[in-house]
Motif scaffolding. Structure first.
Motif, PDB file in Angstrom:
ATOM      1  N   VAL A   1       0.842  -1.192   0.000  1.00  0.00           N
ATOM      2  CA  VAL A   1       0.000   0.000   0.000  1.00  0.00           C
ATOM      3  C   VAL A   1       0.883   1.250   0.000  1.00  0.00           C
ATOM      4  O   VAL A   1       1.910   1.308   0.677  1.00  0.00           O
ATOM      5  N   GLY A   2       0.447   2.223  -0.816  1.00  0.00           N
ATOM      6  CA  GLY A   2       1.163   3.505  -0.894  1.00  0.00           C
ATOM      7  C   GLY A   2       0.202   4.640  -0.644  1.00  0.00           C
ATOM      8  O   GLY A   2      -1.025   4.455  -0.613  1.00  0.00           O
ATOM      9  N   ILE A   3       0.756   5.813  -0.445  1.00  0.00           N
ATOM     10  CA  ILE A   3      -0.104   6.970  -0.191  1.00  0.00           C
ATOM     11  C   ILE A   3       0.444   8.190  -0.924  1.00  0.00           C
ATOM     12  O   ILE A   3       1.663   8.404  -0.980  1.00  0.00           O
ATOM     13  N   LEU A   4      -0.475   8.949  -1.523  1.00  0.00           N
ATOM     14  CA  LEU A   4      -0.105  10.119  -2.326  1.00  0.00           C
ATOM     15  C   LEU A   4      -0.863  11.333  -1.816  1.00  0.00           C
ATOM     16  O   LEU A   4      -2.060  11.242  -1.512  1.00  0.00           O
ATOM     17  N   ASP A   5      -0.173  12.474  -1.735  1.00  0.00           N
ATOM     18  CA  ASP A   5      -0.843  13.743  -1.447  1.00  0.00           C
ATOM     19  C   ASP A   5      -1.384  14.282  -2.766  1.00  0.00           C
ATOM     20  O   ASP A   5      -0.629  14.770  -3.610  1.00  0.00           O
ATOM     21  N   ALA A   6      -2.692  14.156  -2.935  1.00  0.00           N
ATOM     22  CA  ALA A   6      -3.311  14.584  -4.197  1.00  0.00           C
ATOM     23  C   ALA A   6      -4.094  15.889  -4.015  1.00  0.00           C
ATOM     24  O   ALA A   6      -4.999  16.198  -4.780  1.00  0.00           O
ATOM     25  N   SER A   7      -3.725  16.646  -2.980  1.00  0.00           N
ATOM     26  CA  SER A   7      -4.496  17.851  -2.649  1.00  0.00           C
ATOM     27  C   SER A   7      -4.491  18.897  -3.745  1.00  0.00           C
ATOM     28  O   SER A   7      -5.353  19.777  -3.767  1.00  0.00           O
ATOM     29  N   THR A   8      -3.506  18.829  -4.637  1.00  0.00           N
ATOM     30  CA  THR A   8      -3.385  19.904  -5.619  1.00  0.00           C
ATOM     31  C   THR A   8      -4.410  19.800  -6.743  1.00  0.00           C
ATOM     32  O   THR A   8      -4.604  20.759  -7.480  1.00  0.00           O
ATOM     33  N   LEU A   9      -5.043  18.637  -6.883  1.00  0.00           N
ATOM     34  CA  LEU A   9      -6.072  18.505  -7.921  1.00  0.00           C
ATOM     35  C   LEU A   9      -7.128  19.591  -7.752  1.00  0.00           C
ATOM     36  O   LEU A   9      -7.550  19.884  -6.635  1.00  0.00           O
ATOM     37  N   GLY A  10      -7.557  20.167  -8.859  1.00  0.00           N
ATOM     38  CA  GLY A  10      -8.578  21.194  -8.767  1.00  0.00           C
ATOM     39  C   GLY A  10      -9.905  20.597  -8.339  1.00  0.00           C
ATOM     40  O   GLY A  10     -10.255  19.484  -8.750  1.00  0.00           O
TER      41      GLY A  10
ATOM     42  N   ALA B   1      -8.244  18.738   1.574  1.00  0.00           N
ATOM     43  CA  ALA B   1      -6.976  18.048   1.340  1.00  0.00           C
ATOM     44  C   ALA B   1      -7.317  16.634   0.890  1.00  0.00           C
ATOM     45  O   ALA B   1      -8.282  16.038   1.376  1.00  0.00           O
ATOM     46  N   THR B   2      -6.550  16.125  -0.060  1.00  0.00           N
ATOM     47  CA  THR B   2      -6.862  14.822  -0.648  1.00  0.00           C
ATOM     48  C   THR B   2      -5.685  13.877  -0.473  1.00  0.00           C
ATOM     49  O   THR B   2      -4.552  14.213  -0.817  1.00  0.00           O
ATOM     50  N   MET B   3      -5.980  12.698   0.076  1.00  0.00           N
ATOM     51  CA  MET B   3      -4.936  11.689   0.281  1.00  0.00           C
ATOM     52  C   MET B   3      -5.387  10.404  -0.385  1.00  0.00           C
ATOM     53  O   MET B   3      -6.483   9.921  -0.130  1.00  0.00           O
ATOM     54  N   THR B   4      -4.549   9.881  -1.256  1.00  0.00           N
ATOM     55  CA  THR B   4      -4.895   8.655  -1.964  1.00  0.00           C
ATOM     56  C   THR B   4      -4.191   7.472  -1.302  1.00  0.00           C
ATOM     57  O   THR B   4      -2.965   7.418  -1.277  1.00  0.00           O
TER      58      THR B   4
ATOM     59  N   LEU C   1      -6.630  -1.116  -5.990  1.00  0.00           N
ATOM     60  CA  LEU C   1      -7.658  -0.726  -5.038  1.00  0.00           C
ATOM     61  C   LEU C   1      -7.221   0.623  -4.448  1.00  0.00           C
ATOM     62  O   LEU C   1      -6.081   0.781  -4.023  1.00  0.00           O
ATOM     63  N   ALA C   2      -8.145   1.602  -4.451  1.00  0.00           N
ATOM     64  CA  ALA C   2      -7.721   2.926  -3.991  1.00  0.00           C
ATOM     65  C   ALA C   2      -8.859   3.646  -3.291  1.00  0.00           C
ATOM     66  O   ALA C   2     -10.029   3.515  -3.665  1.00  0.00           O
ATOM     67  N   TYR C   3      -8.493   4.371  -2.246  1.00  0.00           N
ATOM     68  CA  TYR C   3      -9.436   5.230  -1.545  1.00  0.00           C
ATOM     69  C   TYR C   3      -8.874   6.643  -1.548  1.00  0.00           C
ATOM     70  O   TYR C   3      -7.759   6.862  -1.087  1.00  0.00           O
TER      71      TYR C   3
END
Lengths: 211, 1013
Positions: free
Chosen positions: B673-682, B776-779, B828-830
């Motif tokens: 499992v990995g995690i990405l900071d995707a907060s920059t998406l509009g 804020a978005t975290m994948t 699989l992603a949340y």
């Protein structure tokens, strides 16, 4: 308008919050302090920010009913309640910014929705996306003149005015809620840039940052 | 060296405050209040520079911005060098260090001057082009050496220790110039109640009053200046800006002012006692009315050898004597066309030095000043002019003759007068530069013998620049202009100003004298300089007209008249008059050239202001930035955002390289499992009963049936049918949607939606609001994602209840969250969205629980690899504004049968967008799996085809895949979908040619089973 998903974004335990300036303040180690500051900066974090969109007449009725305040009808107007803690600012002909003490915003949104009923409007919580910086002191206007091309002269920018404008290379909402105090509503992601710019511009006048 | 030319009394210098300075390696003394030029003259320094083209010895000619010769390279250190400073504008300070801009090895013995002497007659205009024109290929080589020998000043080689900044102003009345007219205008406007800015380029406000012989209210004008300035300074509505040059006059009364804040005090702001403060400030002024009171420049007369040190403009002589207490010589000859210049001779005589003669071109001069000169015993030679200066390093004499200006000939016996200084005055040129910046051409006034400003909207010119030369007239005109400007900007009660009493003086009429004739014609006469900074002579202009350059703009470019930092301040009018004479036309028929900003040179630092270094561009941070920094992320710029690129680990004291870090991060996502900071998406919140309808019109696919709780991927086209953005949009409620956009496209998409709503479909009831910064978005993604999530959330994660492309709300780490089951990795992603203030807490909680799953943070590079393995595009990388959804093979996301004509539909049925051989998105598998193809590499079908080869497409994304254990790429290829299995070739610039097989764009899990678990 029905069929909109209301969502309380604040947890019951609010102690985990970090303001948009957390990173900048952390980086700074100690807060700037001048003995006789021309400018005093402070963040007003964690307030409730709502954007209201809709027709001015219905919105005015709802705001009067729920907040006991009249909607600012004139362009660029800013009104506050007696405590000064709740304000409504005209942003565009169908757009207003409401700022209230942190935690009040969700209940306020619900009451406004109820009052507005089936009218066409939108209410959006943007409290996580922006923060308020207060700018006080005798050199505040000079610092603004170094940052903003909008005219901030007393005659043009009296108490009770607010504008969306360009700040250095970012955009901000600039407002003047009181005689010797200005507020900048800045976007979270630009907060560090705006904060550093302000410190830099204010350096020659002496600057203190307070919590 | 003593200050041999200093007068013991008078002037506006402070004799109790001596200053040391260094010029060309030698030490000198001056006083506070001096300019560098006045101090050099006080010390008897004749040669201050070598000329640009001919390397002739040059001295100080003028006393202000119009000085063409005395340009210096200022600065004591390598990092404080300022080129092209006019020494007439540089205040003297203790420790000032300056050098001449030209002259090697030094200005006294200049090697290049032999070239000038030798080549003088062989260096007509166009010399370089005519001489070095062939072979053309050699020009680059010639040019390098020619430029080494020429040039004005040197750029500093080290970075500037000082800072510069900007300030924005708005005012009712901007008054440019604080001479008599400007002061009267400012006072008049300010008393009327207007917001006034008064700027003046000199050290001291007062302009011509500072060296005037006249009195105001019976006393020195200085008293009136002081009184006026102190009243202005006391008014809250007035901003006084001394040492501030109005450098550019732009549209709509936008004027840029360049304020020098510490340059008069020391080398740097720190040395001046103002550490950290701006050395210079650019004021950006919007004025309701501009009062232009820029005054005049006195025109020198063009005569032979008029560039020898010791030749000066008459008014400058008076300025040096009266303002700086410096007499720049011992014996003076004055050549003039007007009365006003006589004051130079009177001042000279009163300073105790000898006036040899006044040579007046007029037959019968008879004004008050003329009478005064005669009464003082000065010889006045009428109907004559100085036709040549004698001397080698400095003027030693003047040749004077009767002249017939109508026929431009010398008529009488030539008399040689012995002198060391020749002052000349051919009249006055209003300083029309600023008004010309607006695009308005100045107008010739024959009665004034000068160009006056043309009509500029919302500008009033006053005083000298408006052709009022007598002091009384100037003051009255200034007061009137100031009052008018106040009235025009809404202060209707502005009153008339009471002006000081002035003793009337009668001036006789002037005559037109631009160039003195010489007994030898044209090129045979010694050089007569018109533009000293650019070394343009009268005969060069004559030659230019003979060679067919009839337009003054062509003459300017052929000869360089009025070029560069000089902008024709002293020379332009004389040059035009000479061109007019040669062409047999009048001056207005010849016209003027265009003056351009900036009026005087401005340092780049002031233009840039604080928008440099850390403030060059805003850096946008997510709420998780601090964590990324603390965990060693390398950052990538995406738009203005700083996004983690990858997170290198330190192992055995060595930092992981990008390749290894990305491979590790990729495998973590594919296997754990990995995690990405995707907060920059509009993110755009869309509310309203017509929100769904609106989505159907701006996206290519269908939205009518998307239920609350569901998410859909959408493509957005421009009206040309080309893909502009993509992203997922979630149905929050029937009338409520959350749209996501690409990071870089966020602002453009919101504008796009508003544009269509406001201009095309205002009847649709819908509102859009940006909530990019709010959430804020975290994948969290990978096979172990569900296990990790189940530990931190109360949301039921059952695969049947929370399916792929569903979203749910609940708590994550105790914080209210919306969780979206969308996947950009194929796993699989949340995607967890929380109010940004709580993001750090949620992120850290995930890591607390994630440790046992080896939760791995990954950055944009890994994200790119993972999505490319799945054939998921990135708009702007795999597309370039010429790619349709069909080209991408995404016909499944196009609803051709939707009832409303969505944006781009019409364009997708054009023959060009339907053509079969369009470039289509394909996968490429290099034959050598160790080679990662270059993004941008061109694809050909026949590697042996001769150049130019037939290009079939190019690589858009290319990576090494640790899962595939080899390289892979996405590409656009003509008719690509029909070429599956074919081999294509990629010829590289190093001569190698790579081979690759055309394959499907999906390299991993073609059925999409991994994300759907």
């Amino acid at each position: 308008m029905s069929d909109v998903k209301e969502f309380e974004t604040r947890p019951a335990d609010d102690s985990k919050a970090e303001s948009p300036l957390a990173w900048s303040l952390h980086e700074q180690k100690s807060l700037p302090h001048a003995s006789n500051p021309g400018v005093i900066l402070s963040e007003k974090p964690f307030l409730g920010h709502l954007i209201l969109r809709g027709g001015a007449i219905v919105m005015d009725e709802a705001v009067r009913e729920v907040m006991g305040m009249a909607l600012p009808a004139r362009p660029l107007a800013l009104v506050s309640d007696d405590s000064g803690e709740r304000s409504i600012q005209w942003l565009s002909p169908d757009e207003w910014l409401v700022i209230v003490p942190g935690g009040e915003e969700f209940a306020l949104e619900q009451k406004l929705r109820q009052s507005l009923g089936q009218s066409h409007f939108s209410i959006v919580n943007v409290g996580g996306g922006q923060t308020v910086l207060s700018l006080k002191g005798k050199a505040s206007r000079d610092v603004l003149m170094k940052s903003i091309s909008y005219d901030v002269h007393e005659e043009v920018f009296p108490v009770g005015k607010g504008v969306s404008t360009v700040f250095a290379k970012a955009t901000v909402i600039l407002r003047r809620p009181e005689e010797d105090g200005w507020e900048l509503v800045i976007r979270r992601s630009f907060a560090d840039y705006c904060y550093r710019w302000l410190l830099d511009a204010a350096k020659e006048y002496g600057v203190s940052v307070t919590r | 060296m003593t200050q041999s030319n200093r007068i013991s009394t008078g002037g506006r210098i402070d004799r109790s405050h001596g200053l040391e300075f260094n010029f060309n390696g030698q030490s000198y003394q001056g006083y506070a209040g001096d300019t560098l030029a006045s101090a050099l003259l006080a010390n008897g320094v004749d040669i201050v520079n070598r000329s640009f083209k001919y390397s002739r010895a040059r001295g100080i000619v003028a006393a202000g911005a119009e000085e063409p010769n005395a340009l210096v390279q200022l600065g004591a250190r390598k990092d404080t060098q300022v080129p092209n400073v006019r020494s007439t504008q540089q205040a003297l300070y203790d420790g000032l260090v300056a050098r001449s801009t030209n002259g090697w090895p030094n200005v006294q013995r200049d090697v290049m001057s032999w070239v000038g002497k030798l080549g003088g007659n062989f260096m007509p205009p166009g010399f370089y082009y005519k001489t070095f024109m062939s072979p053309a290929s050699m020009w680059m080589t010639y040019e390098k050496y020619i430029r080494m020998g020429a040039g004005l000043g040197r750029a500093p080689t080290e970075s500037d220790p000082d800072i510069y900044d900007h300030m924005h102003h708005h005012c009712d009345v901007l008054v440019i110039g604080a001479g008599p007219a400007g002061l009267a205008a400012a006072l008049s406007a300010a008393r009327g109640g207007a917001r006034v800015i008064l700027c003046d380029e000199q050290e001291e406000m007062g302009g011509s009053l500072l060296d005037s012989r006249e009195t105001l209210d019976g006393t020195s004008p200085v008293a009136w200046i002081e009184k006026t300035i102190s009243e202005l300074a006391s008014m809250a509505t007035v901003t006084l800006l001394p040492r501030t040059t109005a450098n550019g006059y732009h549209d709509h009364n936008f004027v840029t002012l360049h304020e020098r804040r510490t340059e008069h005090l020391a080398d740097t702001a720190s040395d001046a006692g103002f550490p950290g403060q701006a050395r210079a400030r650019l004021h950006r002024v919007r004025a309701t009315r501009v009062v232009l009171a820029s005054g005049t420049h006195e025109r020198p007369v063009v005569y032979a050898n008029n560039d020898l040190p010791g030749n000066m403009v008459a008014g400058a002589v008076s300025t040096y004597i009266r303002r700086y207490a410096v007499v720049p010589g011992n014996s003076l000859v004055l050549t003039t066309s007007n009365d006003h210049a006589y004051r130079a001779a009177l001042d000279w005589q009163e300073a105790g030095r000898k006036v040899v003669a006044i040579v007046d071109a007029r037959a019968n001069p008879d004004g008050d000043l003329v009478r005064q000169a005669r009464d003082s015993g000065i010889r006045v030679i009428t109907g004559s002019a100085v036709i040549e200066a004698k001397g080698t390093q400095r003027v030693s004499g003047a040749r004077v003759s009767a002249v017939d200006l109508d026929h431009f000939v010398v008529t009488g016996r030539i008399e040689d007068l012995e002198c060391d200084t020749i002052a000349s005055s051919g009249g006055y040129s209003p300083v029309v530069h600023l008004s010309s910046h607006t695009g308005t051409r100045p107008k010739w006034h024959e009665d004034m013998l000068g160009f006056l400003p043309g009509d500029v909207k919302d500008m009033i010119s006053t005083g000298g620049v408006a052709g009022h030369y007598a002091l009384g007239e100037t003051l009255a005109d200034g007061a009137r202009a100031g009052r008018q400007a106040a009235i025009d900007s809404g202060f209707e009660n502005a009153e008339e100003l009471k002006l000081p009493d002035i003793k009337e003086r009668r001036d006789g009429p002037s005559c037109a004298l631009y160039q003195a004739p010489h007994e030898k014609q044209g090129l045979r006469a010694p050089k007569q300089f018109v533009d000293m900074q650019n070394d343009v002579t009268a005969s060069a202009i004559e030659l230019a007209t003979r060679e067919g350059f009839e337009s003054i703009e062509h003459v300017k470019r052929y000869t360089a008249l009025g070029f560069g930092t000089d902008q024709g301040k002293l020379g332009n009018i004389n040059g035009m008059a000479i061109a007019a004479r040669c062409l047999g036309r009048s001056i207005p028929e010849v016209g003027t050239t265009v003056f351009r900003p900036n009026y005087t040179p401005i340092t780049f630092g002031a233009i840039v202001g604080r928008h440099c270094d850390e403030f060059f561009d805003p850096k946008r941070y997510t709420a998780l930035h601090q964590w990324h920094v603390e965990n060693g992320a390398e950052f990538e710029d995406v738009g203005l955002w700083k996004r983690p690129w990858y997170f290198p680990r330190n192992a055995n004291g060595k930092k992981e390289n990008m390749h290894d870090a990305v491979a590790r991060e990729c495998l973590a996502v594919r296997e754990g499992v990995g995690i990405l900071d995707a907060s920059t998406l509009g993110k755009i919140d869309i509310q309203g009963p017509d929100a769904r309808e609106f989505l159907g019109r701006v996206y290519t696919n269908k939205w009518a049936k998307l239920e609350p709780g569901r998410v859909r991927y959408g493509l957005m086209c421009k009206d040309d049918g080309m893909l502009m953005d993509d992203g997922t949009t979630s149905c929050l409620g029937d009338n409520h949607f959350l749209m996501t956009t690409t990071t870089g496209g966020a602002a453009a998409v919101l504008e796009w939606l508003e544009l269509w709503h406001q201009t095309e479909w205002p009847e649709l009831q819908v509102y859009f609001n940006s909530v990019t910064d709010h959430w804020a978005t975290m994948t969290v993604t990978g096979p172990d994602a569900r296990k990790l999530m189940s530990e931190v959330t109360d949301i039921d994660l059952d695969r049947e209840k929370f399916k792929f492309m569903d979203w749910k709300e609940g708590n994550v780490a105790g914080i209210p969250a919306r969780v979206f089951r969308i996947s950009f990795t194929g796993e699989l992603a949340y995607e967890i969205n929380v109010q940004a203030n709580y993001a750090m807490h949620v992120w850290k909680t995930l890591f607390e629980h994630g440790e046992k799953y080896n939760l791995t943070p990954y950055g944009t590079e890994t994200m790119h690899v993972l999505r490319a393995e799945k054939g998921l595009i990135i708009v702007g990388q795999d597309t370039d504004g010429s790619v349709t959804p069909e080209d991408l093979g995404m016909h499944w996301a196009i609803g051709y049968d939707k009832p409303f004509h969505w944006i781009g539909k019409r364009a997708l049925s054009r023959p060009d967008t339907m053509r079969g051989d369009r470039k289509q998105l394909v996968g490429l598998k290099p034959k050598d799996a160790s080679i990662v193809l270059e993004e941008g590499a061109q694809i050909v079908l026949d590697p042996n085809e001769s150049i130019p080869m037939t290009m079939m497409g190019h690589v858009t994304s290319s990576y090494y895949s640790p899962s595939l254990k080899g390289s892979f790429a996405l590409a656009v290829l003509k008719n690509g979908r029909e070429r599956m299995g074919e081999t294509v070739y990629l010829p590289m610039s190093d001569g190698k040619t790579h081979e690759a097989e055309v394959v499907s764009t999906i390299f991993i899990d073609p059925k999409g089973e991994r994300q759907n678990v």
